[in-house]
Design a protein around this motif. Structure first.
Motif, PDB file in Angstrom:
ATOM      1  N   GLY A 150      -5.049  11.720  -4.850  1.00 13.55           N
ATOM      2  CA  GLY A 150      -5.572  11.785  -3.499  1.00 13.55           C
ATOM      3  C   GLY A 150      -5.489  10.433  -2.824  1.00 13.55           C
ATOM      4  N   VAL A 151      -6.094  10.320  -1.656  1.00 10.63           N
ATOM      5  CA  VAL A 151      -6.041   9.074  -0.903  1.00 10.63           C
ATOM      6  C   VAL A 151      -6.678   7.940  -1.703  1.00 10.63           C
ATOM      7  CG1 VAL A 151      -6.748   7.946   1.238  1.00 10.63           C
ATOM      8  CG2 VAL A 151      -6.074  10.354   1.259  1.00 10.63           C
ATOM      9  N   LYS A 152      -7.796   8.212  -2.360  1.00 14.21           N
ATOM     10  CA  LYS A 152      -8.486   7.177  -3.137  1.00 14.21           C
ATOM     11  C   LYS A 152      -7.592   6.640  -4.249  1.00 14.21           C
ATOM     12  CE  LYS A 152     -11.528   8.627  -5.958  1.00 14.21           C
ATOM     13  NZ  LYS A 152     -12.766   9.227  -6.549  1.00 14.21           N
ATOM     14  N   GLU A 153      -6.897   7.521  -4.947  1.00 17.88           N
ATOM     15  CA  GLU A 153      -6.003   7.087  -6.042  1.00 17.88           C
ATOM     16  C   GLU A 153      -4.814   6.303  -5.504  1.00 17.88           C
ATOM     17  OE1 GLU A 153      -8.713   9.935  -7.513  1.00 17.88           O
ATOM     18  OE2 GLU A 153      -7.253  10.177  -5.868  1.00 17.88           O
ATOM     19  N   PHE A 154      -4.285   6.718  -4.346  1.00 14.84           N
ATOM     20  CA  PHE A 154      -3.149   5.994  -3.774  1.00 14.84           C
ATOM     21  C   PHE A 154      -3.549   4.593  -3.328  1.00 14.84           C
ATOM     22  CE2 PHE A 154      -1.027  10.182  -3.304  1.00 14.84           C
ATOM     23  CZ  PHE A 154       0.183   9.834  -3.885  1.00 14.84           C
ATOM     24  N   ARG A 155      -4.778   4.402  -2.919  1.00 14.50           N
ATOM     25  CA  ARG A 155      -5.223   3.039  -2.583  1.00 14.50           C
ATOM     26  C   ARG A 155      -5.194   2.159  -3.820  1.00 14.50           C
ATOM     27  NH1 ARG A 155      -6.825   2.937   2.456  1.00 14.50           N
ATOM     28  NH2 ARG A 155      -7.726   4.793   3.445  1.00 14.50           N
ATOM     29  N   THR A 156      -5.613   2.697  -4.950  1.00 11.99           N
ATOM     30  CA  THR A 156      -5.583   1.919  -6.195  1.00 11.99           C
ATOM     31  C   THR A 156      -4.146   1.639  -6.628  1.00 11.99           C
ATOM     32  OG1 THR A 156      -7.647   3.006  -6.863  1.00 11.99           O
ATOM     33  CG2 THR A 156      -6.405   1.871  -8.572  1.00 11.99           C
ATOM     34  N   ILE A 157      -3.256   2.619  -6.441  1.00 15.41           N
ATOM     35  CA  ILE A 157      -1.862   2.442  -6.844  1.00 15.41           C
ATOM     36  C   ILE A 157      -1.188   1.359  -6.021  1.00 15.41           C
ATOM     37  CG2 ILE A 157       0.390   3.589  -6.849  1.00 15.41           C
ATOM     38  CD1 ILE A 157      -1.087   6.196  -7.559  1.00 15.41           C
ATOM     39  N   ALA A 201      -2.109  -2.155  -6.807  1.00 18.14           N
ATOM     40  CA  ALA A 201      -1.562  -2.698  -8.055  1.00 18.14           C
ATOM     41  C   ALA A 201      -0.093  -3.096  -7.943  1.00 18.14           C
ATOM     42  CB  ALA A 201      -1.723  -1.676  -9.180  1.00 18.14           C
ATOM     43  N   VAL A 202       0.531  -2.926  -6.783  1.00 16.66           N
ATOM     44  CA  VAL A 202       1.945  -3.261  -6.601  1.00 16.66           C
ATOM     45  C   VAL A 202       2.118  -4.773  -6.650  1.00 16.66           C
ATOM     46  CG1 VAL A 202       3.856  -3.225  -4.965  1.00 16.66           C
ATOM     47  CG2 VAL A 202       2.490  -1.167  -5.328  1.00 16.66           C
ATOM     48  N   ARG A 203       3.049  -5.223  -7.483  1.00 17.58           N
ATOM     49  CA  ARG A 203       3.328  -6.652  -7.620  1.00 17.58           C
ATOM     50  C   ARG A 203       4.811  -6.974  -7.455  1.00 17.58           C
ATOM     51  NH1 ARG A 203      -1.181  -6.312  -6.969  1.00 17.58           N
ATOM     52  NH2 ARG A 203      -2.951  -7.206  -8.123  1.00 17.58           N
ATOM     53  N   THR A 204       5.691  -6.065  -7.825  1.00 23.01           N
ATOM     54  CA  THR A 204       7.128  -6.328  -7.782  1.00 23.01           C
ATOM     55  C   THR A 204       7.805  -5.345  -6.829  1.00 23.01           C
ATOM     56  OG1 THR A 204       7.612  -4.838  -9.636  1.00 23.01           O
ATOM     57  CG2 THR A 204       7.061  -7.130 -10.170  1.00 23.01           C
ATOM     58  N   THR A 225      -3.347  -0.666   1.657  1.00 19.72           N
ATOM     59  CA  THR A 225      -3.074  -2.108   1.681  1.00 19.72           C
ATOM     60  C   THR A 225      -2.486  -2.556   0.350  1.00 19.72           C
ATOM     61  OG1 THR A 225      -5.338  -2.570   0.963  1.00 19.72           O
ATOM     62  CG2 THR A 225      -4.914  -2.527   3.336  1.00 19.72           C
ATOM     63  N   LEU A 226      -1.618  -3.570   0.441  1.00 18.70           N
ATOM     64  CA  LEU A 226      -1.030  -4.217  -0.731  1.00 18.70           C
ATOM     65  C   LEU A 226      -1.636  -5.610  -0.823  1.00 18.70           C
ATOM     66  CD1 LEU A 226       1.212  -2.110   0.412  1.00 18.70           C
ATOM     67  CD2 LEU A 226       2.759  -3.332  -1.122  1.00 18.70           C
ATOM     68  N   SER A 227      -2.412  -5.867  -1.851  1.00 24.52           N
ATOM     69  CA  SER A 227      -3.097  -7.154  -1.967  1.00 24.52           C
ATOM     70  C   SER A 227      -2.119  -8.290  -2.222  1.00 24.52           C
ATOM     71  CB  SER A 227      -4.138  -7.098  -3.089  1.00 24.52           C
ATOM     72  OG  SER A 227      -3.518  -6.757  -4.323  1.00 24.52           O
ATOM     73  N   ASP A 228      -1.053  -8.031  -2.943  1.00 24.31           N
ATOM     74  CA  ASP A 228      -0.040  -9.062  -3.231  1.00 24.31           C
ATOM     75  C   ASP A 228       1.337  -8.443  -3.044  1.00 24.31           C
ATOM     76  OD1 ASP A 228       1.269 -11.318  -3.991  1.00 24.31           O
ATOM     77  OD2 ASP A 228       0.823 -11.124  -6.140  1.00 24.31           O
ATOM     78  N   PRO A 229       1.761  -8.232  -1.804  1.00 26.59           N
ATOM     79  CA  PRO A 229       3.026  -7.527  -1.574  1.00 26.59           C
ATOM     80  C   PRO A 229       4.224  -8.359  -2.016  1.00 26.59           C
ATOM     81  CG  PRO A 229       2.166  -8.388   0.487  1.00 26.59           C
ATOM     82  CD  PRO A 229       1.119  -8.617  -0.555  1.00 26.59           C
TER      83      PRO A 229
END
Length: 449
Positions: free
Chosen positions: A227-234, A237-240, A307-311
């Motif tokens: 859901g939306v909540k899980e996609f925010r966590t995913i 976590a994006v780093r590369t 949002t991507l914390s470290d895009p």
């Protein structure tokens, strides 16, 4: 009103009794053998096809004038343009036979191939490539067990299957049981049929054995919905760059309700944007036939961006939860590549999400949170969670089961209802987001939120 006998007799001309009777029968559609005296007394509404009397009299006049001249007094038949490709008319009572390319190809196949070759070609299509891989995996233990006893696996017998099924049950005492042992027996039976062997089972012992194995096996575990909540966590976590592409792809599967194999087969040119509407096309292989499917999306802005914390380099700092933006970013990321998704291959895509022993995947955080409330060896969130999550999200938004079944290309509504049980048990597992054509299909969303 009855028919005017004098007018009928006046149009009779030089016809004999039988000829006149046949003419009246053919024009009026009367039952064979009905006398003309009965016809003359019929009212207009009693005819098989009710018509005004003047129209019927007019037809009589024209037919009598044409037929009363006789064959010798008639002029030559008017010439008709004859088309060379038009087949000749077949005699009455026989259907027309034309030599078509299909008939010619069938004739060549009958002359070239034997009956055994034709049977093998048909039996080879009984099992698809995916089913063949499943059968080989499921029957590997049965085949090795048979050869260890010095017997051939096929043809099998009821006694041998009962003995092997007993071992599958006793495995549970060692704590290492198969999740669905009845599927192993079903695969053995399928391979036995493929080997052209007949199982003699008049008492249906195998059917009862499979029912026992199904009751004794643990309940199958379905993938948890994203859901939306899980996609925010995913996305957090994006780093590369690889993680960024994998996150966009799993979100695209969520919006289209596609399996990973179908999503990775979409070409970049099959995604078009016109007048603010996005059209996504893909091809689905069913046997040797390709079926074209497509979905049309509109831009939505119903929830805050992800949002991507470290895009990574080249990636934006946030992504709107909108199918138009997601597929636009995927097409931009593909660049000159023919395929839309950058992660070519299921294995690399799964490793990016679920991780490996040396790599932490994008699903690591949400799987760790769910591990405590869902014991078991299977991960709660897998690549199939996007398809389950998209289905549950549309159901939560109020879309009907039939529309969701059509969007997901399910053969029946059973799987949609099975996934819908998750909403019944946990209404807050996903949020209600009307992401699929919210304006055009407003009537499909019964619920309001």
């Amino acid at each position: 009103m009855t028919w005017d006998v004098a007018r009928l007799d006046g149009m009779r001309g030089g016809f004999t009794g039988p000829e006149w009777e046949a003419l009246v029968h053919s024009l009026a559609g009367l039952p064979e053998g009905m006398p003309l005296t009965s016809f003359r007394a019929l009212p207009c509404w009693a005819l098989p096809e009710p018509r005004p009397a003047e129209e019927v009299y007019g037809r009589f006049r024209s037919m009598v004038a044409e037929l009363g001249a006789g064959p010798r007094e008639r002029g030559p038949a008017p010439s008709r343009d004859v088309v060379e490709d038009t087949p000749p008319r077949s005699p009455p009572g026989q259907s027309a036979r034309r030599r078509t390319p299909q008939r010619a190809a069938l004739k060549r196949s009958l002359s070239r191939n034997s009956a055994e070759v034709a049977r093998r070609a048909m039996r080879a299509r009984y099992t698809t490539v995916g089913s063949r891989a499943t059968y080989d995996s499921n029957t590997a233990g049965y085949v090795s067990w048979c050869r260890g006893m010095g017997v051939e696996p096929y043809p099998t017998t009821v006694e041998r299957l009962e003995e092997f099924g007993g071992h599958l049950l006793l495995m549970r005492d060692d704590g290492a049981a198969y999740r669905a042992p009845q599927n192993i027996i079903a695969s053995v039976l399928a391979e036995n049929r493929a080997a052209e062997c007949v199982l003699d089972d008049p008492l249906n012992s195998v059917g009862r054995m499979m029912a026992v194995l199904g009751k004794e096996s643990p309940e199958p575990q379905q993938a948890e919905p994203l859901g939306v909540k899980e996609f925010r966590t995913i996305f957090d976590a994006v780093r590369t760059a690889g993680d960024y592409g994998a996150a966009l792809q799993i979100l695209g599967e969520f919006f289209t309700l596609l399996r990973t194999s179908s999503m990775q087969a979409i070409r970049a040119e099959d995604v078009t944007l016109e007048r603010g509407r996005l059209r996504v096309e893909w091809r689905m292989a069913k046997g040797k036939r390709e079926c074209m499917r497509f979905l049309t999306f509109e831009a939505v802005n119903l929830v805050p961006p992800l949002t991507l914390s470290d895009p990574p380099e080249g990636a934006p700092s946030s992504v709107r939860f909108c199918p138009v933006e997601v597929f636009t970013l995927l097409k931009h990321l593909a660049g000159s590549s023919q395929l839309l998704c950058p992660n070519a291959g299921y294995r690399s895509f799964r490793e990016a999400l679920c991780g490996t022993r040396t790599r932490r995947g994008l699903f690591a955080d949400i799987n760790e949170v769910s591990a405590g409330r869902r014991p078991g060896s299977r991960l709660p969130y897998t690549t199939h969670s996007a398809r389950v999550g998209g289905c549950c999200t549309l159901l939560k938004a109020g879309m009907g089961v039939m529309q969701v079944c059509e969007l997901g290309d399910w053969a029946s509504e059973d799987m949609v209802r099975l996934y819908g049980k998750k909403l019944t048990r946990d209404p807050y597992c996903v949020e209600a987001v009307r992401f699929y054509n919210p304006v055009s299909l407003a009537h499909c969303y019964a619920a309001t939120s």
